[in-house]
Design a protein around this motif. Structure first.
Motif, mmCIF file in Angstrom:
data_model
loop_
_atom_site.group_PDB
_atom_site.id
_atom_site.type_symbol
_atom_site.label_atom_id
_atom_site.label_comp_id
_atom_site.label_asym_id
_atom_site.label_seq_id
_atom_site.Cartn_x
_atom_site.Cartn_y
_atom_site.Cartn_z
ATOM 1 N N ALA A 23 -8.110 3.509 -5.391
ATOM 2 C CA ALA A 23 -7.048 4.465 -5.726
ATOM 3 C C ALA A 23 -5.840 3.753 -6.327
ATOM 4 O O ALA A 23 -5.235 4.234 -7.299
ATOM 5 N N ALA A 24 -5.485 2.592 -5.762
ATOM 6 C CA ALA A 24 -4.345 1.831 -6.277
ATOM 7 C C ALA A 24 -4.636 1.301 -7.676
ATOM 8 O O ALA A 24 -3.784 1.382 -8.578
ATOM 9 N N THR B 296 -8.937 2.526 -0.605
ATOM 10 C CA THR B 296 -7.507 2.281 -0.814
ATOM 11 C C THR B 296 -7.285 1.454 -2.072
ATOM 12 O O THR B 296 -6.394 1.754 -2.884
ATOM 13 N N ARG C 172 -4.541 4.089 -10.257
ATOM 14 C CA ARG C 172 -3.168 4.525 -10.514
ATOM 15 C C ARG C 172 -2.468 3.562 -11.465
ATOM 16 O O ARG C 172 -1.796 3.972 -12.418
ATOM 17 N N GLN D 252 1.219 4.049 -3.119
ATOM 18 C CA GLN D 252 0.888 5.447 -2.874
ATOM 19 C C GLN D 252 2.072 6.377 -3.132
ATOM 20 O O GLN D 252 1.900 7.516 -3.581
ATOM 21 N N ILE E 210 0.833 -1.206 0.000
ATOM 22 C CA ILE E 210 0.000 0.000 0.000
ATOM 23 C C ILE E 210 0.864 1.251 0.000
ATOM 24 O O ILE E 210 0.661 2.175 -0.810
ATOM 25 N N ALA E 211 1.844 1.310 0.907
ATOM 26 C CA ALA E 211 2.709 2.493 0.989
ATOM 27 C C ALA E 211 3.507 2.687 -0.292
ATOM 28 O O ALA E 211 3.685 3.817 -0.772
#
Length: 296
Positions: free
Chosen positions: A154-155, A151, A158, A105, A101-102
């Motif tokens: 959004a990923a 979450t 992207r 982002q 996740i990090a």
């Protein structure tokens, strides 16, 4: 070619996906187009297969294998579905949800996606990308599953944006397992050309845990009905079944025929491999491979 231009060219398909329209034209009359994930090449000479399914991680992947896969599919007149799993298949501490996740982002994995999609963009075969599938499953199998919908969405967006920049002709499949409330993870019409669902039948588990066998339609239909709201073609992206001869014969007959009342279902793709994650309730690793999936 944009999604809108594909809609004009192929009005008979709900979302106008080039890959799935081509697959439908290749199918024998009265049957659903058929594809396979077939790492051992059991279907290499099967003229009825119109879709080749590939799985690859986006870390520690052997990139030359993609060119080989394209040549293999192109020689057989097959389209290609590529499932990109956002992790490494090597045991590694990077395979943790918080790291993934990090990293997404922060843009740390943009290069991984861009490199793979740059190669896919040059394929001779029509390509659909399926990124981070079965995202609503909370079994623990995938580090990208069970996130909050916000979450995950959004990923996903992207990664589609990164991929489109490298491969504008590629289609995108959003592919939940099919559990209740999977629609909460839908990333929006601009990011989905086709919806994928998973359907697996394990006769011993159904008999012992559910109290009776289920058919292909019984498993698929409620998932299909919920997926209709998105107005996209629907594909069974992963299919497998194990049971006695009568059970296997029923499933085999059902999955290749047009399903009455399911006009949006445009293809089924078989997972011709042994299960890689233990089935619940102690049922081990079912062998979905055709010819090995019949129990004595």
């Amino acid at each position: 070619m944009t999604l809108n231009s594909r809609k004009r060219l192929f009005p008979a398909v709900l979302a106008g996906s080039l890959l799935w329209t081509a697959a439908g034209l290749a199918a024998p009359p009265g049957t659903l187009p058929f594809g396979v994930y077939d790492p051992y090449g059991a279907f290499s000479d099967d003229p009825d297969v119109s879709i080749e399914h590939l799985f690859l991680p986006w870390q520690d992947v052997y990139l030359p294998s993609l060119a080989e896969a394209d040549a293999y599919a192109s020689e057989r007149g097959r389209s290609v579905l590529v499932t990109i799993e956002p992790w490494t298949w090597t045991r590694d501490e990077r395979n943790r949800p918080e790291v993934l996740i990090a990293g997404i982002q922060a843009g740390d994995f943009d290069g991984n996606m861009a490199t793979i999609c740059g190669i896919l963009g040059g394929f001779q075969s029509a390509v659909t990308v399926r990124w981070a599938h079965e995202m609503e499953d909370r079994s623990g199998q995938f580090i990208w599953a069970g996130w909050t919908p916000e979450t995950y969405i959004a990923a996903y967006r992207r990664m589609v944006d990164v991929c489109r920049a490298e491969a504008p002709e590629v289609d995108f499949m959003w592919s939940p397992l099919g559990l209740d409330r999977f629609e909460e993870y839908y990333p929006g019409d601009d990011y989905v050309d086709v919806v994928g669902l998973s359907v697996f039948g394990l006769q011993p588990w159904e008999q012992r845990v559910l109290g009776g066998e289920r058919s292909f339609r019984e498993i698929l239909e409620p998932r299909y009905e919920r997926a209709l709201q998105f107005g996209r073609p629907i594909v069974v992206a992963e299919l497998g079944y194990v049971g006695d001869q009568a059970y296997v014969d029923r499933w085999t007959d059902d999955v290749r025929q047009d399903i009455e009342g399911m006009p949006a279902l445009v293809a089924v793709i078989y997972f011709n491999q042994t299960e890689v994650y233990p089935w619940p309730d102690g049922f081990g690793l079912p062998d979905w491979r055709i010819g090995f999936n019949v129990l004595d």
